[in-house]
Each structure stands twice: as structure tokens, then as C-alpha cells.
Design an enzyme around this catalytic site. Structure first.
Site, PDB file in Angstrom:
ATOM      1  N   THR A  77       0.826  -1.208   0.000  1.00  0.00           N
ATOM      2  CA  THR A  77       0.000   0.000   0.000  1.00  0.00           C
ATOM      3  C   THR A  77       0.859   1.256   0.000  1.00  0.00           C
ATOM      4  OG1 THR A  77      -1.877  -1.083   1.089  1.00  0.00           O
ATOM      5  CG2 THR A  77      -1.721   1.311   1.308  1.00  0.00           C
ATOM      6  N   ASN A 156      -6.429  -8.963  -7.347  1.00  0.00           N
ATOM      7  CA  ASN A 156      -6.392  -9.672  -6.076  1.00  0.00           C
ATOM      8  C   ASN A 156      -7.694 -10.386  -5.732  1.00  0.00           C
ATOM      9  OD1 ASN A 156      -7.011  -6.731  -5.868  1.00  0.00           O
ATOM     10  ND2 ASN A 156      -7.669  -7.323  -3.808  1.00  0.00           N
ATOM     11  N   ALA A 205       6.041  -8.576   1.259  1.00  0.00           N
ATOM     12  CA  ALA A 205       6.626  -9.852   1.688  1.00  0.00           C
ATOM     13  C   ALA A 205       5.585 -10.875   2.120  1.00  0.00           C
ATOM     14  CB  ALA A 205       7.622  -9.607   2.825  1.00  0.00           C
ATOM     15  N   THR A 242      13.415   4.740  10.703  1.00  0.00           N
ATOM     16  CA  THR A 242      14.336   3.632  10.928  1.00  0.00           C
ATOM     17  C   THR A 242      13.814   2.365  10.235  1.00  0.00           C
ATOM     18  OG1 THR A 242      14.997   4.546  13.058  1.00  0.00           O
ATOM     19  CG2 THR A 242      15.476   2.216  12.679  1.00  0.00           C
ATOM     20  N   CYS A 334      -8.996  -6.658   2.328  1.00  0.00           N
ATOM     21  CA  CYS A 334      -8.913  -5.282   2.831  1.00  0.00           C
ATOM     22  C   CYS A 334     -10.282  -4.667   3.060  1.00  0.00           C
ATOM     23  CB  CYS A 334      -8.109  -4.421   1.865  1.00  0.00           C
ATOM     24  SG  CYS A 334      -6.416  -5.002   1.649  1.00  0.00           S
TER      25      CYS A 334
END
Length: 386
Positions: A77, A156, A205, A242, A334
Site C-alpha cells: 500500500t 487480487n 513480503a 528507521t 482489505c
């Protein structure tokens, strides 16, 4: 001793996949031993930074890109948002073309920019099965200034595969910026960005047995677009914050495994899908399949969108499958908790009186699980129309 409850039969892999044990093993040292901040200059920081850069090189190699073209994100996204907002706002584009079948991670950013007046948004036509009119795409691009085009590789919800090589060629002839959402196909098909004329493609992933909360964006060299997240210099000033180190390590390992085993994976899962189709046709009267879901070669081999005739239990079908410990979806995960129906099925003009179940498979599923799911569905399903 209380007996262990039976596990779910899991057919919702388009929503997320189980973590591969090899991936977990690669991640564990970065959850326990290697905890340095990758922006720090000391030894622990440099050690972690090296792991990120090795992961970047792995991902780049697997899609035939340069490491400098890979940016890590929080998932698909964010990567899609970055491509859309970054292209329009940095390059000053005034037009965008997409389809009403795209994931909301693409539709919503483009619709937001259209609402604010930043772009004119145009939708590509499709037929009742979701095939795009690429002739119309060429005609639209011929009459517009430089345009942002976003069309996914595979849907999807219904699994339709689009010819992104042909779309890329059309975009290249008209100097359009081409972004393709490859979240559902990354790790399941080979992607060679030296052959595809795309400026952006994405991966997440958790769609190929990696961890949740991490993805990547490929940005073709020379496409300098502004950041979506500000506040630091991470990811070459593209994405502040980070880095999710163990997630990035897991992503690279998961993609490495997926590409390594891609042929065997494809053969196994396509076999499961073919079995699903044959068994459903044999067991359930008037079963149909949405879009191109039934068509081998024209649909994603991991996704089967099943349409069932009106029944007394249509509205409770997914609930009953859940009670029977079968995990499946009615469409996109979703929106599975939303009150509105699937925007994809609505765009295709599907009969709202028919129940839809999306079964999505992975390398971890078995033929016995397919047989169990079909038998359960046939037992639950009432052929008596309401």
C-alpha cells in the site's frame, strides 16, 4: 488433557501467507542478537546496515534491477501510494489512467488527487470478464499530455492477469509513466524489469511467505520522485524512518525462496486450482467463476473466485465456512469487514444475489484440503433459490 482444536484449512493466501520456516530462521538473529540502528556508525549499526544492503542486492538481482532502484517500505500500500503521489506531484503530471478493478491502494490515492483538482482521472474500459481495452488506452494517451498509468498485473479478487508487457509498450510509445501493482504476482511469476517498460512495480513480503509490515518499490533509474514520508535520510532520502531490519531480511529471503522454487510452486498450486474447479463443477449445480478466474493462462494460478447461485445460506456462507474451520474470503481481505460489497465485482456487473467465495492457494496447501473444502461447501450449500 484437553484435545488440541483442529487447525483451519487455510485458503486465504491472497490476503496473507504463512511464514516460511526458512524465512523465520533468517529473521531471528535480527530480532535477538543484531539490534543496532542501521543509521549508527558504530560496529553494531554497520553490521545491521550491511544486512539491509545485502537484502537490497538480493531483491534487485531477483528482478534484474540495480540495488539503487529498490526502496524498502511498510508494504504494498505504501509503495503504491509513493508511486502515485510522487509521480504526479514531482513530475507535474495532470492526467492519470487506471481501471475500476484496481486495488484501493491505487484507486484511493488517485481519486484523492482527482478530488483535489491535481489530476484528471480516466478509467480504462473492460468487458464483463474484466479484460481491458488496450486500444482505448493507446487512444487516450495519444490525446493527453504526459500521463500516469496504473494497471495491476493480477487482480487480487478475481485473479485476472493483465499483459503488462503490452501495456508497458503502449505507455513507452506515448511517454507515459507506467506503474503496475505486482503485489499478487511477486514471487509467483518472474519479473524482469529490463524487459518490462515499467517505471514502478511493487512487492509485499507477506504475499510470498514473508513477514507482514514490509514491502519494496522498484523505481526505474532516472525517475526521481519526491518522498511520501519526511523526517530522515533513510532509504537514500526516499523513505524516512528507521528501517524494519528483520522484516527486510525476511522479505529478501522469502523472495529468494519463492524464485528458487517458482516452477515447482506453480505446478503444484495450478494442480490444486484445477482440482478445485473440477470438483466444484461436479458437486455444485450452476457454479460459476468470476472474471477470468477459471481460465488457465489468463488468471493468477493462486486465486479462484467462485460464484454460487442464490441460496438460503448465501448471506451466511462465509460465516458457515469459518465455523467449519475453512478460511476463505468473499473478495478482497482489505474490505472484508466493511459494510459495502466488492468494488471489483460491482464493476464487473456481477449478480449481487449470488454468493462469492475467493479461495486462494499456496505451496503449503494440499489436494486433501481442496477435497475437504469442496465437500464442506457442497454440504453447506442449498440449491433451493430464495
Amino acid at each position: 488433557m484437553t484435545p488440541t482444536a483442529p487447525a483451519f484449512v487455510y485458503f486465504d493466501n491472497a490476503a496473507t501467507t504463512p511464514l516460511d520456516p526458512e524465512v523465520l530462521a533468517a529473521m531471528l538473529p535480527f530480532l535477538s542478537q543484531h539490534y543496532g540502528n542501521p543509521s549508527s556508525l558504530h560496529g553494531p549499526g554497520r553490521q545491521v546496515r550491511a544486512a539491509i544492503e545485502n537484502a537490497r542486492k538480493t531483491v534487485a538481482h531477483l528482478i534484474n534491477a540495480s540495488p539503487a532502484e529498490i526502496s524498502f517500505t511498510s508494504g504494498g500500500t505504501e509503495a503504491n501510494n509513493y508511486a502515485a503521489f510522487g509521480s504526479v506531484r514531482t513530475l507535474g503530471l495532470k492526467h492519470a489512467i487506471t481501471s475500476k478493478l484496481e486495488h484501493h491502494a491505487v484507486l484511493h490515492p488517485l481519486q484523492a488527487m482527482a478530488k483535489s483538482g491535481e489530476i484528471e482521472l480516466h478509467y480504462l474500459k473492460h468487458d464483463a470478464q474484466g479484460r481491458f481495452d488496450l486500444g482505448q488506452l493507446a487512444e487516450m494517451l495519444a490525446t493527453q499530455s504526459r500521463t500516469f498509468v496504473s494497471l495491476m498485473h493480477a487482480n487480487n479478487e478475481i485473479g485476472n492477469l493483465n499483459d503488462i508487457a503490452a501495456i508497458g509498450e503502449i505507455c513507452a510509445r506515448h511517454d507515459a509513466v507506467f506503474h503496475t501493482d505486482t503485489v499478487q504476482t511477486m514471487g509467483h511469476y518472474r519479473h524482469d524489469v529490463q524487459q518490462l517498460k515499467t517505471h514502478f512495480l511493487v512487492g509485499a513480503a507477506h504475499k510470498f511467505h514473508g513477514p507482514k509490515g514490509v514491502g519494496f518499490l522498484y523505481t526505474r533509474s532516472g525517475m526521481q520522485v519526491g518522498p511520501l514520508i519526511h523526517g530522515g535520510s533513510q532509504e537514500r532520502n526516499v523513505r524516512s524512518g528507521t528501517e524494519n531490519v528483520y522484516g527486510i531480511v525476511g522479505l529478501a529471503k522469502a523472495l529468494e525462496i519463492a524464485v528458487r522454487d517458482i516452477a515447482a510452486h506453480h505446478t503444484h498450486v495450478q494442480g490444486l486450482k484445477d482440482r478445485f474447479i473440477a470438483r466444484l463443477k461436479a458437486e455444485i449445480q450452476d457454479v460459476q467463476f468470476n472474471g477470468l478466474s477459471e481460465q488457465t493462462g489468463e488468471s493468477l494460478y493462486t486465486v479462484l473466485s467462485v460464484s454460487l447461485p442464490p441460496s438460503a445460506i448465501s448471506e451466511m456462507l462465509l460465516f458457515n465456512l469459518d465455523i467449519s474451520k475453512i478460511a476463505a474470503s468473499g473478495g478482497s481481505a482489505c474490505t472484508s469487514g466493511a459494510q459495502t460489497g466488492s468494488h471489483v465485482l460491482e464493476a464487473l456487473g456481477c449478480d449481487p444475489g449470488r454468493a462469492t467465495v475467493r479461495f486462494s492457494m499456496s505451496k503449503m496447501n494440499t489436494a486433501a484440503e481442496v477435497d475437504h473444502a469442496v465437500a464442506t461447501l457442497a454440504k453447506l450449500y442449498s440449491p433451493v433459490a430464495v
